[in-house]
Design a protein around this motif. Structure first.
Motif, PDB file in Angstrom:
ATOM      1  N   THR A  96       0.833  -1.204   0.000  1.00 31.73           N
ATOM      2  CA  THR A  96       0.000   0.000   0.000  1.00 31.73           C
ATOM      3  C   THR A  96       0.868   1.255   0.000  1.00 31.73           C
ATOM      4  OG1 THR A  96      -1.731  -1.170   1.189  1.00 31.73           O
ATOM      5  CG2 THR A  96      -1.822   1.228   1.229  1.00 31.73           C
ATOM      6  N   ASN A  97       1.837   1.298   0.898  1.00 29.29           N
ATOM      7  CA  ASN A  97       2.779   2.411   0.981  1.00 29.29           C
ATOM      8  C   ASN A  97       4.194   1.865   0.908  1.00 29.29           C
ATOM      9  OD1 ASN A  97       0.755   4.582   1.729  1.00 29.29           O
ATOM     10  ND2 ASN A  97       0.499   3.191   3.474  1.00 29.29           N
TER      11      ASN A  97
ATOM     12  N   THR B 229      -0.580   3.277  -3.056  1.00 29.76           N
ATOM     13  CA  THR B 229      -1.123   4.560  -2.596  1.00 29.76           C
ATOM     14  C   THR B 229      -0.071   5.667  -2.597  1.00 29.76           C
ATOM     15  OG1 THR B 229      -2.719   3.371  -1.216  1.00 29.76           O
ATOM     16  CG2 THR B 229      -2.426   5.715  -0.765  1.00 29.76           C
ATOM     17  N   TYR B 230       0.967   5.553  -1.757  1.00 29.70           N
ATOM     18  CA  TYR B 230       2.020   6.563  -1.688  1.00 29.70           C
ATOM     19  C   TYR B 230       3.393   5.892  -1.681  1.00 29.70           C
ATOM     20  CZ  TYR B 230      -1.773   9.587   0.031  1.00 29.70           C
ATOM     21  OH  TYR B 230      -2.954  10.284   0.174  1.00 29.70           O
TER      22      TYR B 230
ATOM     23  N   ALA C 143      -1.398  13.503  -8.505  1.00 26.05           N
ATOM     24  CA  ALA C 143      -0.402  14.505  -8.170  1.00 26.05           C
ATOM     25  C   ALA C 143       0.158  14.311  -6.769  1.00 26.05           C
ATOM     26  CB  ALA C 143      -1.009  15.901  -8.286  1.00 26.05           C
ATOM     27  N   SER C 144       1.473  14.395  -6.675  1.00 27.64           N
ATOM     28  CA  SER C 144       2.098  14.412  -5.364  1.00 27.64           C
ATOM     29  C   SER C 144       1.725  15.707  -4.650  1.00 27.64           C
ATOM     30  CB  SER C 144       3.614  14.310  -5.499  1.00 27.64           C
ATOM     31  OG  SER C 144       3.997  13.067  -6.047  1.00 27.64           O
ATOM     32  N   ARG C 145       1.550  15.628  -3.331  1.00 27.66           N
ATOM     33  CA  ARG C 145       1.148  16.813  -2.557  1.00 27.66           C
ATOM     34  C   ARG C 145       2.037  16.919  -1.330  1.00 27.66           C
ATOM     35  NH1 ARG C 145      -5.118  16.393  -1.395  1.00 27.66           N
ATOM     36  NH2 ARG C 145      -4.410  14.450  -0.427  1.00 27.66           N
TER      37      ARG C 145
ATOM     38  N   LYS D 216      -2.524   4.949 -10.419  1.00 25.00           N
ATOM     39  CA  LYS D 216      -3.520   5.629  -9.589  1.00 25.00           C
ATOM     40  C   LYS D 216      -2.949   6.122  -8.270  1.00 25.00           C
ATOM     41  CE  LYS D 216      -7.585   3.275 -11.486  1.00 25.00           C
ATOM     42  NZ  LYS D 216      -8.775   2.449 -11.179  1.00 25.00           N
ATOM     43  N   ALA D 217      -1.677   5.871  -8.018  1.00 20.56           N
ATOM     44  CA  ALA D 217      -1.042   6.275  -6.770  1.00 20.56           C
ATOM     45  C   ALA D 217      -0.351   7.625  -6.928  1.00 20.56           C
ATOM     46  CB  ALA D 217      -0.043   5.211  -6.334  1.00 20.56           C
ATOM     47  N   ALA D 218       0.143   8.139  -5.789  1.00 15.58           N
ATOM     48  CA  ALA D 218       0.964   9.353  -5.785  1.00 15.58           C
ATOM     49  C   ALA D 218       2.382   8.983  -5.372  1.00 15.58           C
ATOM     50  CB  ALA D 218       0.392  10.381  -4.822  1.00 15.58           C
ATOM     51  N   ASP D 219       3.335   9.595  -6.047  1.00 12.23           N
ATOM     52  CA  ASP D 219       4.731   9.305  -5.710  1.00 12.23           C
ATOM     53  C   ASP D 219       5.068   9.761  -4.285  1.00 12.23           C
ATOM     54  OD1 ASP D 219       4.967   8.478  -8.369  1.00 12.23           O
ATOM     55  OD2 ASP D 219       5.618  10.459  -9.036  1.00 12.23           O
TER      56      ASP D 219
END
Length: 412
Positions: free
Chosen positions: A295-296, A325-326, A393-395, A364-367
């Motif tokens: 997941t992460n 996810t991340y 988008a990474s945030r 579908k994940a964010a880096d």
């Protein structure tokens, strides 16, 4: 008239020493008794005598039944647990080991179904002890009896921690193969100056749904290593297939995690904060590891509205792949039921270093995702960090220059 006599030698058949019974023998002139193995006392009477022999059965240090474990722990320096099956509500308790003792798990260790969330099937504690598995040995937690897709969050009551370990003063736990544990795996609690190495936790069977998990993975909340309140711990050369954190460290200092393989997990994690004083984490190193199908990748989570600190944490030389996810996740709004969406600043997160981190996440994940409270994060460094693949988008609201990597979008 009384007549004294002396028995110079008595030959006792060898099998008498193993019966554990009281054996009497009529003689012409003496009384002789053994009260412990190898001890003989002699008294005389006028006309007749008897031999009374009481023997004791040695404590087995090679245990083949659950009932033999407790006396072995009390008496032995070297204990083997061979093909032990623990009855219902009966834990294997190794918490009073002699200093310097060695325990070896041999064959298959198993546990009968116990319908309780308070049950801890395997409990280990000791100073300068060695806990090890023999080649080919398996410790089986009987997970399919409990798995319902809910883990410790509900459903069927299941052991909340499969194994609790509190080893100190140059102890080592090594070479264990553990499979199908019901919920949380190894609770590494209060470990001091010790090493845990070459441990396999294989819960891959729990990836698939079963008849009562409603389409979810049957196993859930299956953290592999929960490290808490520990100092000077080396955790190395381990492999994990599970459905929650691979390694999560809380309230500890001077912990090194290296050469760990994680699949299906929530990543290599720090869990910071709590209520009241004492929730501090410092000098933690994760290095030379692989996180895949998870997941992460790398995560620092601090509880919403908690207090404490997370300082001096290093992630280095880690490869990520197929992260859902991340890739890198630092968030200060963590709640077990889901993030609050509001970052709190009661936990200081500072001097966090990422170096030589590479890999990919699914589209579908964010880096990257970094969500810090107001003024509570500081001194983050990213050196040769390259995570790609996420189209989400990474945030990052910290550091000021935004997220590292090629897909940067600051979150303000």
């Amino acid at each position: 008239m009384l007549r004294e006599s002396v028995i110079e030698a008595i030959s006792v058949p060898a099998y008498w020493c193993h019966t554990g019974n009281l054996i009497s023998l009529a003689t012409t002139s003496s009384f002789l008794s053994t009260t412990t193995s190898g001890s003989v006392s002699v008294s005389t009477t006028s006309s007749s005598a008897s031999i009374s022999i009481t023997t004791t059965t040695p404590t087995p240090c090679f245990c083949t039944a659950w009932s033999q474990i407790s006396p072995a722990v009390a008496a032995c320096m070297s204990i083997t647990l061979d093909n032990i099956h623990a009855p219902a509500s009966s834990a294997i308790i190794l918490t009073k080991l002699k200093t310097g003792a060695t325990v070896t798990f041999s064959g298959k260790t198993s546990f009968a179904f116990t319908n309780s969330s308070q049950f801890r099937p395997l409990q280990i504690a000791g100073n300068n002890v060695t806990i090890q598995g023999a080649p080919g040995s398996i410790i089986d937690g009987g997970g399919p009896q409990y798995w319902d897709g809910l883990g410790s969050n509900g459903g069927l009551p299941k052991p909340g921690q499969f194994m609790k370990v509190q080893i100190t003063n140059n102890s080592i736990m090594k070479d264990l193969y553990i499979q199908n544990y019901p919920s949380h795996g190894i609770n590494v609690a209060g470990v001091l100056n010790s090493t845990i190495q070459n441990i396999v936790l294989n819960n891959s069977l729990g990836d698939a749904p079963n008849s009562i998990s409603k389409g979810l993975a049957a196993a859930h909340n299956t953290d592999a290593f929960n490290v808490g309140n520990s100092i000077n711990l080396l955790l190395q050369d381990c492999k994990v297939w599970n459905q929650d954190d691979c390694v999560v460290v809380s309230d500890s200092s001077n912990v090194t995690v290296r050469n760990v393989f994680c699949s299906g997990s929530h990543g290599l994690s720090i869990a910071g904060g709590g209520t009241g004083p004492g929730h501090n984490i410092s000098n933690i190193v994760f290095t030379d590891s692989i996180v895949t199908n998870s997941t992460n990748g790398l995560r620092i989570k601090t509880d919403y509205n908690a207090t404490g600190s997370v300082v001096n944490v290093t992630y280095s030389n880690i490869q990520l792949s197929n992260i859902k996810t991340y890739g890198i996740d630092i968030q200060q709004d963590y709640l077990n039921g889901g993030p609050s969406g509001i970052a709190s600043n009661g936990v200081k997160v500072a001097n966090i270093s990422f170096s030589n981190i590479s890999g990919w996440v699914v589209p579908k994940a964010a880096d990257y995702y970094i969500f810090c409270g107001d003024g509570s994060c500081g001194d983050f460094t990213f050196d040769n960090v390259d995570i790609r693949g996420g189209t989400k988008a990474s945030r990052c609201n910290y550091p000021a220059e935004g997220c590292p990597g090629p897909y940067t979008a600051e979150y303000r």
